[in-house]
Design a protein around this motif. Structure first.
Motif, PDB file in Angstrom:
ATOM      1  N   GLU A  85       0.823  -1.213   0.000  1.00  0.00           N
ATOM      2  CA  GLU A  85       0.000   0.000   0.000  1.00  0.00           C
ATOM      3  C   GLU A  85       0.860   1.266   0.000  1.00  0.00           C
ATOM      4  O   GLU A  85       0.521   2.245  -0.653  1.00  0.00           O
ATOM      5  N   ARG A  88       2.112   1.869  -3.506  1.00  0.00           N
ATOM      6  CA  ARG A  88       0.985   2.322  -4.321  1.00  0.00           C
ATOM      7  C   ARG A  88       0.682   3.791  -4.042  1.00  0.00           C
ATOM      8  O   ARG A  88       0.498   4.584  -4.955  1.00  0.00           O
ATOM      9  N   ASN A 111     -12.106  10.581 -13.704  1.00  0.00           N
ATOM     10  CA  ASN A 111     -12.161   9.222 -14.260  1.00  0.00           C
ATOM     11  C   ASN A 111     -10.769   8.620 -14.425  1.00  0.00           C
ATOM     12  O   ASN A 111     -10.554   7.446 -14.092  1.00  0.00           O
ATOM     13  N   ASN A 114      -9.305   7.856 -10.911  1.00  0.00           N
ATOM     14  CA  ASN A 114      -9.917   6.660 -10.328  1.00  0.00           C
ATOM     15  C   ASN A 114      -9.422   5.387 -11.003  1.00  0.00           C
ATOM     16  O   ASN A 114      -9.137   4.385 -10.337  1.00  0.00           O
ATOM     17  N   ALA A 115      -9.313   5.417 -12.328  1.00  0.00           N
ATOM     18  CA  ALA A 115      -8.834   4.241 -13.058  1.00  0.00           C
ATOM     19  C   ALA A 115      -7.379   3.931 -12.703  1.00  0.00           C
ATOM     20  O   ALA A 115      -7.012   2.758 -12.530  1.00  0.00           O
ATOM     21  N   GLN A 117      -5.905   4.712  -9.884  1.00  0.00           N
ATOM     22  CA  GLN A 117      -5.915   4.234  -8.495  1.00  0.00           C
ATOM     23  C   GLN A 117      -6.236   2.734  -8.472  1.00  0.00           C
ATOM     24  O   GLN A 117      -5.581   1.969  -7.767  1.00  0.00           O
ATOM     25  N   GLN A 118      -7.206   2.317  -9.259  1.00  0.00           N
ATOM     26  CA  GLN A 118      -7.547   0.892  -9.330  1.00  0.00           C
ATOM     27  C   GLN A 118      -6.380   0.083  -9.907  1.00  0.00           C
ATOM     28  O   GLN A 118      -6.063  -1.003  -9.408  1.00  0.00           O
ATOM     29  N   LEU A 119      -5.757   0.626 -10.938  1.00  0.00           N
ATOM     30  CA  LEU A 119      -4.613  -0.049 -11.549  1.00  0.00           C
ATOM     31  C   LEU A 119      -3.460  -0.167 -10.553  1.00  0.00           C
ATOM     32  O   LEU A 119      -2.844  -1.228 -10.420  1.00  0.00           O
ATOM     33  N   THR A 121      -3.636  -0.162  -7.316  1.00  0.00           N
ATOM     34  CA  THR A 121      -4.025  -1.117  -6.272  1.00  0.00           C
ATOM     35  C   THR A 121      -3.858  -2.548  -6.769  1.00  0.00           C
ATOM     36  O   THR A 121      -3.430  -3.427  -6.020  1.00  0.00           O
ATOM     37  N   HIS A 122      -4.136  -2.778  -8.030  1.00  0.00           N
ATOM     38  CA  HIS A 122      -3.965  -4.110  -8.628  1.00  0.00           C
ATOM     39  C   HIS A 122      -2.494  -4.553  -8.615  1.00  0.00           C
ATOM     40  O   HIS A 122      -2.208  -5.752  -8.613  1.00  0.00           O
TER      41      HIS A 122
END
Length: 138
Positions: A85, A88, A111, A114-115, A117-119, A121-122
């Motif tokens: 974390e 990230r 957008n 957010n995208a 952030q998801q990437l 986190t992945h």
């Protein structure tokens, strides 16, 4: 006529290059980002080139990364690095600062943020360390 993509809306190649340059600028200078900076080579040119090529296609522009390297397989390619974390969050700190300097519609900014952030986190491949309760004896 083809539909416009986020790549087009933020300014195409020039905007993506600027975003990548600013991202690595912040990674280089922010004390809070030194953990992820240490994961990179001293010379960032190769990393800059790869991130530019990836973002180009990811945002709907030319698939430069895929043309040169094949499918990104980002998680696999980042597996040799310990990413938790904290890493990230350091990556997102630099990216958020860089994104703030690219003029774009606020909705598109949200957008993309957010995208990413998801990437990011992945990409996490390390468990978050929690304090041990084994030594808490009353």
């Amino acid at each position: 006529m083809s539909a416009q993509t986020p790549y087009d809306f933020i300014g195409g190649e020039q905007a993506i290059r600027s975003l990548v340059d600013r991202f690595y600028f912040y990674m280089d200078i922010l004390p809070e980002a030194q953990g992820i900076r240490a994961m990179h080579q001293p010379n960032l040119n190769s990393a800059k080139d790869k991130l530019f090529k990836f973002l180009s296609g990811w945002l709907g522009g030319p698939n430069l990364y895929i043309q040169e390297f094949g499918h990104p397989m980002l998680r696999m390619r980042h597996f040799p690095f310990k990413i938790g974390e904290a890493e990230r969050d350091q990556w997102m700190l630099c990216m958020n600062k860089a994104l703030a300097e690219v003029p774009m519609d606020p909705r598109l900014h949200t957008n993309i943020t957010n995208a990413l952030q998801q990437l990011a986190t992945h990409m996490i491949n390390q468990e978050t360390e929690s304090p041990s309760t084994a030594d808490d004896r009353s």
